[in-house]
Enzyme design. Structure first.
Site, PDB file in Angstrom:
ATOM      1  CE  LYS A 241      -2.919  -2.409   3.348  1.00 25.88           C
ATOM      2  NZ  LYS A 241      -3.419  -2.370   4.739  1.00 25.88           N
ATOM      3  N   GLY A 242       2.150   1.071   0.239  1.00 26.96           N
ATOM      4  CA  GLY A 242       3.031   2.207   0.498  1.00 26.96           C
ATOM      5  C   GLY A 242       3.113   3.237  -0.621  1.00 26.96           C
TER       6      GLY A 242
ATOM      7  CD  GLU B  64       8.520  -0.855  -3.909  1.00 30.20           C
ATOM      8  OE1 GLU B  64       7.788  -0.350  -3.017  1.00 30.20           O
ATOM      9  OE2 GLU B  64       9.011  -1.989  -3.813  1.00 30.20           O
ATOM     10  CG  ASP B  65       6.978   2.362   0.157  1.00 28.65           C
ATOM     11  OD1 ASP B  65       7.738   1.591  -0.475  1.00 28.65           O
ATOM     12  OD2 ASP B  65       6.368   2.010   1.181  1.00 28.65           O
TER      13      ASP B  65
ATOM     14  CG  ASP C 226      16.020  -1.267   2.992  1.00 29.50           C
ATOM     15  OD1 ASP C 226      16.826  -0.373   3.296  1.00 29.50           O
ATOM     16  OD2 ASP C 226      15.869  -2.302   3.674  1.00 29.50           O
TER      17      ASP C 226
ATOM     18  CB  VAL D 157      11.337   7.332   6.596  1.00 33.85           C
ATOM     19  CG1 VAL D 157      12.588   8.174   6.643  1.00 33.85           C
ATOM     20  CG2 VAL D 157      11.506   6.192   5.604  1.00 33.85           C
TER      21      VAL D 157
ATOM     22  NE  ARG E  29      -0.400   1.755   5.018  1.00 32.26           N
ATOM     23  CZ  ARG E  29       0.564   0.979   4.550  1.00 32.26           C
ATOM     24  NH1 ARG E  29       1.517   1.491   3.806  1.00 32.26           N
ATOM     25  NH2 ARG E  29       0.589  -0.301   4.846  1.00 32.26           N
TER      26      ARG E  29
HETATM   27  P1  IMP Z   1      13.300  -3.960   0.049  1.00 30.56           P
HETATM   28  O1  IMP Z   1      13.867  -2.939  -0.908  1.00 30.56           O
HETATM   29  O2  IMP Z   1      12.885  -5.249  -0.614  1.00 30.56           O
HETATM   30  O3  IMP Z   1      14.244  -4.234   1.186  1.00 30.56           O
HETATM   31  O4  IMP Z   1      11.944  -3.414   0.720  1.00 30.56           O
HETATM   32  C1  IMP Z   1      11.542  -2.086   0.778  1.00 30.56           C
HETATM   33  C2  IMP Z   1      10.172  -2.037   1.430  1.00 30.56           C
HETATM   34  O5  IMP Z   1      10.295  -2.168   2.855  1.00 30.56           O
HETATM   35  C3  IMP Z   1       9.506  -0.679   1.212  1.00 30.56           C
HETATM   36  O6  IMP Z   1       8.657  -0.722   0.074  1.00 30.56           O
HETATM   37  C4  IMP Z   1       8.715  -0.445   2.483  1.00 30.56           C
HETATM   38  O7  IMP Z   1       7.412  -0.978   2.354  1.00 30.56           O
HETATM   39  C5  IMP Z   1       9.461  -1.233   3.549  1.00 30.56           C
HETATM   40  N1  IMP Z   1      10.322  -0.320   4.321  1.00 30.56           N
HETATM   41  C6  IMP Z   1      11.677  -0.303   4.276  1.00 30.56           C
HETATM   42  N2  IMP Z   1      12.157   0.659   5.096  1.00 30.56           N
HETATM   43  C7  IMP Z   1      11.099   1.271   5.671  1.00 30.56           C
HETATM   44  C8  IMP Z   1      10.982   2.386   6.608  1.00 30.56           C
HETATM   45  O8  IMP Z   1      11.956   3.019   7.047  1.00 30.56           O
HETATM   46  N3  IMP Z   1       9.718   2.728   6.971  1.00 30.56           N
HETATM   47  C9  IMP Z   1       8.599   2.073   6.502  1.00 30.56           C
HETATM   48  N4  IMP Z   1       8.690   1.044   5.600  1.00 30.56           N
HETATM   49  C10 IMP Z   1       9.926   0.641   5.187  1.00 30.56           C
END
Ligand code: IMP
Length: 194
Positions: free
Chosen positions: A44-45, A97-98, A101, A152, A164
């Site tokens: 949902k991000g 994407e929000d 990471d 964050v 959110r």
């Molecule tokens: P990755 O790139 O597969 O590790 O995942 C990234 C996802 O993890 C993002 O789309 C967010 O939904 C979640 N996420 C990672 N860091 C944060 C944060 O600092 N706050 C809230 N959600 C996060």
């Protein structure tokens, strides 16, 4: 640096900065896709980013959503809960994407779009935490790069499905939130300090 436990959260992107960055991203995407584009937002991000982004894009836009669940953080194993409704064969797709990471989720999504026959696949992320990248995938359209230890909230980003709808992005302290999930409710009352 993570704010010390109990410290007030600091603003990463306030409302003006968000507006500026989103408009700039929309402009770039429009320039790069004169023949139109499909935005695929990850629920949902990315919902709030998507809604703001599409209103500033000046080319033909289609919108679709993917819902996924991650088996475990940093595992890279993703399950599709809601797949695409649109046929993206031979279309240019921008994955929205929000925050990117480790890049594990993104790697899965790029492969998924490729399996669906998309012609060109790029990514737009509000926030990019490249220091923590495991899969070295480029993010073409980035709102802001943030440090590896910045946790964050707001503008789609959540903690336990809360916060959110904050209209800005703040850097928060995960330990404070774990101890008291209501710790940041004051953010709804006033603009936090930057
Ligand atoms: P990755 O790139 O597969 O590790 O995942 C990234 C996802 O993890 C993002 O789309 C967010 O939904 C979640 N996420 C990672 N860091 C944060 C944060 O600092 N706050 C809230 N959600 C996060």
């Amino acid at each position: 640096m993570t704010p010390p436990s109990g410290a007030p959260p600091t603003v990463v992107l306030d409302e003006d900065a968000l507006r500026d960055r989103v408009e700039a991203l929309a402009h770039e995407i429009s320039n790069d896709h004169p023949d139109g584009v499909v935005f695929v937002a990850v629920l949902k991000g990315a919902l709030i980013l998507l809604a703001d982004l599409v209103r500033h894009v000046s080319v033909d836009v289609s919108v679709d959503f993917l819902a996924i669940s991650r088996y475990a953080p940093d595992s890279g194993r993703v399950r599709i809960l809601k797949d695409l409704d649109l046929d993206v064969t031979d279309r240019d797709v921008v994955i929205v994407e929000d925050l990117v990471d480790t890049g594990l989720t993104l790697a899965y999504l790029v492969q998924h779009m490729s399996d669906r026959g998309a012609r060109r696949i790029t990514t737009c992320a509000l926030l990019n935490r490249s220091e923590r990248r495991i899969v070295p995938l480029p993010v073409r359209y980035v709102g802001l790069d943030i440090p590896g230890d910045a946790y964050v909230l707001g503008y789609g980003l959540h903690a336990d499905d809360r916060y959110r709808n904050l209209p800005f992005v703040v850097r928060a302290d995960p330990d404070t939130l774990r101890a008291d999930p209501d710790a940041y409710l004051d953010l709804y009352a006033a603009e936090p300090r930057s």
